[in-house]
Structures are given as C-alpha cells and as structure tokens.
Design a protein around this motif. Structure first.
Motif, mmCIF file in Angstrom:
data_model
loop_
_atom_site.group_PDB
_atom_site.id
_atom_site.type_symbol
_atom_site.label_atom_id
_atom_site.label_comp_id
_atom_site.label_asym_id
_atom_site.label_seq_id
_atom_site.Cartn_x
_atom_site.Cartn_y
_atom_site.Cartn_z
ATOM 1 N N ASN A 138 70.919 -60.006 -47.373
ATOM 2 C CA ASN A 138 71.450 -60.515 -46.111
ATOM 3 C C ASN A 138 70.832 -61.869 -45.808
ATOM 4 O O ASN A 138 69.615 -62.054 -45.943
ATOM 5 C CB ASN A 138 71.160 -59.542 -44.973
ATOM 6 C CG ASN A 138 71.985 -58.269 -45.075
ATOM 7 O OD1 ASN A 138 73.115 -58.304 -45.559
ATOM 8 N ND2 ASN A 138 71.435 -57.159 -44.622
ATOM 9 N N ALA A 139 71.661 -62.817 -45.386
ATOM 10 C CA ALA A 139 71.168 -64.174 -45.147
ATOM 11 C C ALA A 139 70.173 -64.217 -43.996
ATOM 12 O O ALA A 139 69.161 -64.917 -44.069
ATOM 13 C CB ALA A 139 72.339 -65.115 -44.874
ATOM 14 N N LEU A 140 70.448 -63.490 -42.920
ATOM 15 C CA LEU A 140 69.601 -63.505 -41.730
ATOM 16 C C LEU A 140 68.802 -62.211 -41.641
ATOM 17 O O LEU A 140 69.316 -61.135 -41.958
ATOM 18 C CB LEU A 140 70.453 -63.672 -40.468
ATOM 19 C CG LEU A 140 71.267 -64.960 -40.377
ATOM 20 C CD1 LEU A 140 72.098 -64.976 -39.096
ATOM 21 C CD2 LEU A 140 70.363 -66.188 -40.445
ATOM 22 N N PRO A 141 67.555 -62.288 -41.202
ATOM 23 C CA PRO A 141 66.745 -61.071 -41.063
ATOM 24 C C PRO A 141 67.350 -60.104 -40.059
ATOM 25 O O PRO A 141 68.044 -60.510 -39.121
ATOM 26 C CB PRO A 141 65.391 -61.606 -40.556
ATOM 27 C CG PRO A 141 65.383 -63.059 -40.884
ATOM 28 C CD PRO A 141 66.807 -63.508 -40.842
ATOM 29 N N ASP A 142 67.083 -58.830 -40.242
ATOM 30 C CA ASP A 142 67.520 -57.823 -39.280
ATOM 31 C C ASP A 142 66.970 -58.148 -37.899
ATOM 32 O O ASP A 142 65.807 -58.539 -37.753
ATOM 33 C CB ASP A 142 67.025 -56.433 -39.695
ATOM 34 C CG ASP A 142 67.677 -55.936 -40.982
ATOM 35 O OD1 ASP A 142 68.654 -56.552 -41.417
ATOM 36 O OD2 ASP A 142 67.178 -54.932 -41.538
ATOM 37 N N GLY A 143 67.824 -57.978 -36.881
ATOM 38 C CA GLY A 143 67.391 -58.179 -35.507
ATOM 39 C C GLY A 143 67.448 -59.604 -35.006
ATOM 40 O O GLY A 143 67.241 -59.843 -33.809
ATOM 41 N N LEU A 144 67.732 -60.571 -35.889
ATOM 42 C CA LEU A 144 67.771 -61.970 -35.439
ATOM 43 C C LEU A 144 69.058 -62.291 -34.695
ATOM 44 O O LEU A 144 69.059 -63.126 -33.778
ATOM 45 C CB LEU A 144 67.620 -62.904 -36.646
ATOM 46 C CG LEU A 144 67.350 -64.384 -36.324
ATOM 47 C CD1 LEU A 144 65.966 -64.547 -35.711
ATOM 48 C CD2 LEU A 144 67.473 -65.242 -37.588
ATOM 49 N N ASN A 145 70.131 -61.633 -35.057
ATOM 50 C CA ASN A 145 71.436 -61.918 -34.455
ATOM 51 C C ASN A 145 71.489 -61.427 -33.004
ATOM 52 O O ASN A 145 71.209 -60.247 -32.745
ATOM 53 C CB ASN A 145 72.536 -61.219 -35.269
ATOM 54 C CG ASN A 145 73.921 -61.484 -34.732
ATOM 55 O OD1 ASN A 145 74.221 -62.564 -34.240
ATOM 56 N ND2 ASN A 145 74.791 -60.484 -34.834
#
Length: 386
Positions: free
Chosen positions: A111-118
């Motif tokens: 996944n491009a973005l870490p979990d929880g960042l969105n």
C-alpha cells in the motif's frame, strides 16, 4: 434557472456573478469514425497481483508530465482491492497500491500510504509528481468518505508530501486538503446514500497535476459537478491553481450540462504549443436526449489552459472501445509521452449482458492493467496510433 444555464445569453448573464469565466461546452452532435482501441484477448488478461483487483492507475511523473525513471524503473500507483464476487464492491474499500516496472517486470511495494493516514474511508484516484528538485514528491488523491463518519460518497482533494528514496516514493507526511467544493460552482453534497445508481454520484475527485509551460504556474484539473444547475447530468472539469497563499479554486474549464454526468480522470498534455485535455466516460452516463457515445477516451484542445476549448475530432471522441466489446477497458490515463494506460474491465463478453449472466461478474472482470497504446497528435485531431 433553467436546467442548462449556459445555453442562452440571458442564462449566461444570470450566472455572471458565479462564473467569471464561462467554461467551454462539450456537446457532441454525432461521432465521425475514429480508430478503436485494440481488442483485449485472453492473453492480455494476466493479473500482476493475484488476489487483488487493480484499476485506475497513474505514474510518478516529472512536473512537465514526463514519466519519471528512478533506479531503472517506472513507478505506478493503482487503486486496489481484494477480489470480491462482485467487483463493484472494490470501490468501497479501495487503497492506493505502489508498484514499479523494470526489465524484470512488475514489483509490488505494498500500500502506498500507511494505515491510518487517510482522513477518509477509501482512497480514490489522483496523480503523483516528482518535483524538479529530484527528491520531493507529492501524491494528489481523492479522499472518499470521512473517518468516523457515516458512510458516504463525499469526495475531497488532498495532497500528501513525500520524498523519493532508494525504495521509491515514500516517507509520506500528513495529507493536506488543497481546495474544497464551494457549493456554488462545484457540488458540495456529503452524498450519504446507500445504493446510488451507477454513474449517478456527484463528483469532486481525480486531481491531476499540470504545470503550464506558458506561465510556469502549477494547477490541478479534476472531475466535478456543476452546482449552478438542477440538471442531473452536470459533469465538468474543474481547475485549481497553486498561488503564494496556497491552492485557489477556480472556475471550471469545460462543462457538459445536459450531456453527461461524469468526465472522469481528466488530465492535460501539452504538445506542439497546444493544450490537450482528456477524460474518460461511459455510455450510461450520457443524458437522455443527448447524442451518447461509446465508453472511451474523450478530449478537447485549446491554445491556452483556460480555453476556449474545441472538441477533438469534431465530437471529442478520441479512443473508443471496440464496438463488439464496448466495456473491455476503462479509466484511460494519457502520459506526457502520449501513451495511454487503462485497466481491463469486462472483456470477452461477446454480446452477453451481466444482468442475464451474473456468473460473469467475476469471471470476465479483468482487474489488471490493459495493453498500453499510443496516440497520434495532429492539431485538432488525436487518434489511436496504428
């Protein structure tokens, strides 16, 4: 106010206080024959991520639109989701996946973005830019829904600063909202609906970077919906500009009120002193009474970013799916080199309808990159290269 407020002088005057610049209009009256996208075959349907569907994609690109090469590889962002029995479910859990491509083929980087960042509940399409310093990266993307809120189809435009390291783009910082729908020019409804009809939700998504070579200014174009009309088919291409004080929401570039509800994944390519604006749409999002076109890549051309824009090939149609396989590919992205990426949607249907053959929902969904093709640019004519 009429359903199509740009169709007469009096209506145009009535929205003068809303729009300082009248957007160009996309309204095809017919479609001259143009070369079709090549037919997808079974040999083309080779999943590169078993167990995951991949669809909308975009490359890490330089500010001028050229696809970036780093460590001998190109770097690609895809929307991804587990392979559900009904692929439509993918939109409700979508994450952005990072892959790279080199001489050894594809590599998965998770996944491009870490979990929880969105700050939302799903990650939808955007673009990625390698700044001219060669290190700074910005991922622009669509935040769908809100963390901790009711399920919704609300869409917001965010940018995530990062850096280009040995292992590709990463070291992502906190996402920052760049502009918000104003409810006057751009629909700002939270859209807390459970089962929307396909192609009916309102848009504020798909940010795509463009640095104007004539002015040096940085912009994003995006998919929007006109707020100044009651017509349910109110698609448009919006614009935002980076200023010394941050991002500024501007008037739309092109509107399709009474023509089409979705002008998806717009992007701008500068070629031979002209500006080429491309977007994707589908037959079922055309308005009743409009001259509907096929699922395909559409576009317009202008001598400046703010127009006026002219329909390419007379109608705007640039690259249609084959008439015999109208849903085989979708979500076309035109790179700075003029190559076109998309994903395999429902291929090999041979005239069968999903409503009559529910077993094909999974069996004939590609969920993987489609064969890449190139465009030939010739003034107001742009077509699929032979």
């Amino acid at each position: 106010m009429s359903a199509d407020p740009l169709s007469s002088v009096s209506d145009a005057q009535s929205i003068a206080h809303i729009l300082r610049r009248q957007p160009s209009r996309w309204e095809p009256h017919g479609y001259d024959p143009v070369p079709e996208i090549p037919l997808v075959t079974a040999a083309d349907v080779a999943p590169i991520m078993p167990g995951l569907d991949l669809w909308d994609c975009w490359p890490l690109a330089h500010e001028d639109g050229r696809t970036a090469m780093h460590a001998g590889r190109t770097w690609w962002f895809f929307l991804s989701a587990p392979c559900f029995p009904d692929p439509v479910q993918r939109h409700d859990v979508a994450r952005i996946r990072l892959l790279s491509h080199g001489d050894d083929g594809w590599r998965d980087h998770g996944n491009a973005l870490p979990d929880g960042l969105n700050p939302g509940t799903r990650e939808w399409a955007g673009c990625a830019v390698l700044m001219d310093d060669g290190v700074s990266v910005t991922l622009f993307y669509t935040v769908a829904g809100r963390q901790g809120g009711a399920f919704s189809y609300e869409q917001r435009l965010f940018a995530v600063p990062g850096t280009l390291g040995t292992d590709g783009p990463g070291a992502w910082q906190a996402p920052q909202e760049i502009v918000a729908a104003d409810g006057v020019r751009y629909v700002a409804d939270r859209q807390e609906i459970t089962n929307p009809a396909p192609g009916s939700i309102k848009a504020f998504r798909d940010p795509a970077w463009f640095r104007d070579p004539a002015t040096g200014k940085a912009h994003v174009v995006f998919t929007g919906s006109a707020a100044w009309t009651s017509n349910p088919h109110n698609g448009l291409v919006g614009l935002a500009t980076l200023t010394a004080d941050g991002w500024l929401l501007e008037d739309p570039l092109v509107e399709a009120i009474g023509t089409n509800n979705e002008m998806e994944r717009p992007c701008v390519v500068w070629r031979d002193g002209r500006y080429y604006l491309f977007w994707s749409t589908q037959r079922h999002t055309f308005a009743p009474g409009a001259v509907d076109g096929p699922n395909g890549l559409y576009g317009m051309v202008a001598e400046s970013l703010t127009g006026p824009w002219r329909q390419l090939n007379g109608s705007g149609l640039v690259a249609p799916n084959p008439a015999g396989e109208p849903g085989q590919t979708y979500s076309w992205w035109v790179t700075g080199e003029g190559t076109v990426w998309s994903f395999i949607d429902y291929w090999g249907m041979a005239g069968r309808k999903l409503a009559d053959h529910p077993e094909l929902l999974r069996a004939q969904f590609g969920g993987t990159p489609a064969p890449v093709f190139s465009l030939v640019f010739d003034g107001d004519r742009v077509t699929v290269a032979p």
